[in-house]
Design an enzyme around this catalytic site. Structure first.
Site, mmCIF file in Angstrom:
data_model
loop_
_atom_site.group_PDB
_atom_site.id
_atom_site.type_symbol
_atom_site.label_atom_id
_atom_site.label_comp_id
_atom_site.label_asym_id
_atom_site.label_seq_id
_atom_site.Cartn_x
_atom_site.Cartn_y
_atom_site.Cartn_z
ATOM 1 C CG ASN A 144 -2.110 -0.884 1.058
ATOM 2 O OD1 ASN A 144 -2.725 -0.911 -0.008
ATOM 3 N ND2 ASN A 144 -2.465 -1.626 2.098
ATOM 4 C CB CYS A 164 -6.588 -4.360 -3.285
ATOM 5 S SG CYS A 164 -7.378 -3.827 -1.750
ATOM 6 C CG HIS A 194 -7.601 0.990 -0.068
ATOM 7 N ND1 HIS A 194 -6.642 1.099 0.906
ATOM 8 C CD2 HIS A 194 -7.680 -0.340 -0.366
ATOM 9 C CE1 HIS A 194 -6.145 -0.105 1.181
ATOM 10 N NE2 HIS A 194 -6.766 -0.990 0.414
ATOM 11 C CE1 TYR A 244 -8.489 1.141 3.784
ATOM 12 C CE2 TYR A 244 -9.560 -0.589 2.515
ATOM 13 C CZ TYR A 244 -8.554 -0.173 3.368
ATOM 14 O OH TYR A 244 -7.613 -1.070 3.810
#
Length: 421
Positions: A144, A164, A194, A244
């Protein structure tokens, strides 16, 4: 087949090892190399990895090394799972932004920028060393912030795909609720890493029946609870946002919460200590149940699937990955990195066509893409002004006084990792 994991001393790694062992017909690894500068952790993780392989009768050889060049030499694929600065840096990312009234989080907002600045130069150095020893190797990035890191790799000409576990988590969750196998669930997953929304859940493939309305009607409360968002928000949107998105949709509420409890970094650090103690037990030969609380659920299955497809094996034909936009979302530049369903094979990932994106989502996607442009520029070239501009552009910051204060804090807390500072 040789696969190398850089950051192999991570407490995540036994999750990977378990997936490699269970799914060896999909990804027939003959040699797995775990590379990490933390020799003591690497010994603990490597020992457990060998015991997991032995218990599941996997014939592959597991090698551990602190020598990056030796570890990546001859690898068919290199998987990156790094945390530059360790949990101590994460602890800072999650706390100093709160001093300015902004979300403290390790992948988005000011904390996410700090992580990008620390991480991009290190990842690019690793990738160059991979290219020197084996230019044909694929790089799979799980580090990340995945979108920014993958874009840095692609712009530098590397054979890279970002990964991811958010999408595979939704796929598994929805399959369970529907009583079908995960392979039957195809997500209309759109956005950036995200920063994504599930606009449809289709059975059988990209053209299958959309059962998302049925999911929301029958299981909306459970889905909303998982996301920690009110059920009426999901009903009004008619989509399922990534968890997120709570940082954007309930920013002030989240800031208040974060100020009243220990950071996630502190929780994970304590968990990692316990996990490493477990990994040192010579009787342990499977991933412990505690690992499920560490994060990264289904990471191993997503990694196996992606690596198998890239290396010409039996991976799924469609997977959610991070790759160049190339016109998929017409309101973004071609070299933006998006997270979407793609056809994945030996030549890489090609995004599937995407239906027009509602302005409600397109506006935020475009805004965060602009931030990512500036964040990558700051990571590559450094400088206080570039950091300030990236923060000013981020929708979770956006005010010059906040951006000024956060810039000073970011540099102060990360000076040892920033060559230009």
């Amino acid at each position: 087949m040789k696969l190398t994991v850089v950051g192999g001393g991570s407490t995540y790694t036994p999750e990977l090892i378990d997936g490699f062992a269970r799914l060896r017909d999909t990804l027939p690894i003959t040699e797995l190399v775990l590379v990490d500068p933390a020799a003591e952790r690497l010994d603990l993780v490597g020992g457990l990895a060998r015991r997991i392989f032995a218990k599941q009768d996997h014939a592959g050889k597991i090698v551990t090394t602190t020598d990056l060049d030796a570890g990546v030499e001859g690898a068919d694929a290199v998987l990156l799972q790094l945390r530059v600065g360790g949990q101590a840096a994460r602890q800072q990312d999650e706390t100093w932004p709160l001093e300015c009234g902004c979300v403290g989080q390790e992948t988005t907002g000011a904390g996410g920028l700090a992580k990008a600045l620390r991480t991009v130069p290190v990842v690019l150095d690793i990738a160059e060393r991979v290219r020197r020893t084996n230019p044909d190797a694929w790089i799979i990035d799980f580090t990340n912030p995945v979108g920014i890191v993958t874009r840095a790799l692609l712009q530098a000409g590397h054979k890279a795909v970002g990964l991811c576990n958010v999408a595979i988590g939704f796929q598994r969750k929805f399959a369970g609720l529907l009583g079908v196998t995960p392979s039957e669930v195809h997500l209309d997953h759109v956005g950036l890493n995200h920063l994504t929304w599930e606009r449809a859940v289709r059975l059988g493939g990209p053209e299958g029946e959309n059962v998302l309305p049925r999911l929301l009607a029958g299981h909306g409360d459970a889905i909303a609870d998982d996301l920690r968002l009110p059920r009426p928000v999901l009903d009004r949107l008619g989509v399922v946002p990534s968890y997120y998105l709570r940082y954007f949709y309930a920013h002030d509420e989240v800031v208040r919460e974060l100020g009243t409890k220990p950071s996630r970094a502190a929780e994970v650090a304590a968990m990692e200590k316990e996990l490493l103690d477990m990994y040192g037990d010579p009787a342990l030969d499977e991933k412990p149940a505690l690992l499920a609380k560490r994060g990264g659920a289904f990471y191993s299955e997503a990694a196996v699937d992606l690596a198998a497809s890239l290396l010409g094996g039996g991976g799924s034909p469609y997977q959610v990955v991070n790759t160049y936009n190339n016109g998929t979302l017409p309101f973004l530049p071609d070299d933006a990195v998006i997270e979407t369903q793609a056809a994945v094979g030996a030549t890489g990932a090609t995004p599937l066509p995407v239906a027009p994106v509602d302005p409600l989502y397109a506006g935020l996607i475009a805004n965060v893409t602009a931030y990512e442009d500036l964040a990558l520029e700051a990571a590559l070239r450094g400088g206080r002004d570039r950091v300030f501009k990236a923060l000013l552009a981020h929708p979770l910051v956006g005010q010059y006084a906040y951006a000024d204060g956060l810039t000073d804090r970011l540099i102060a807390h990360n000076r040892e990792h920033l060559a230009w500072a």
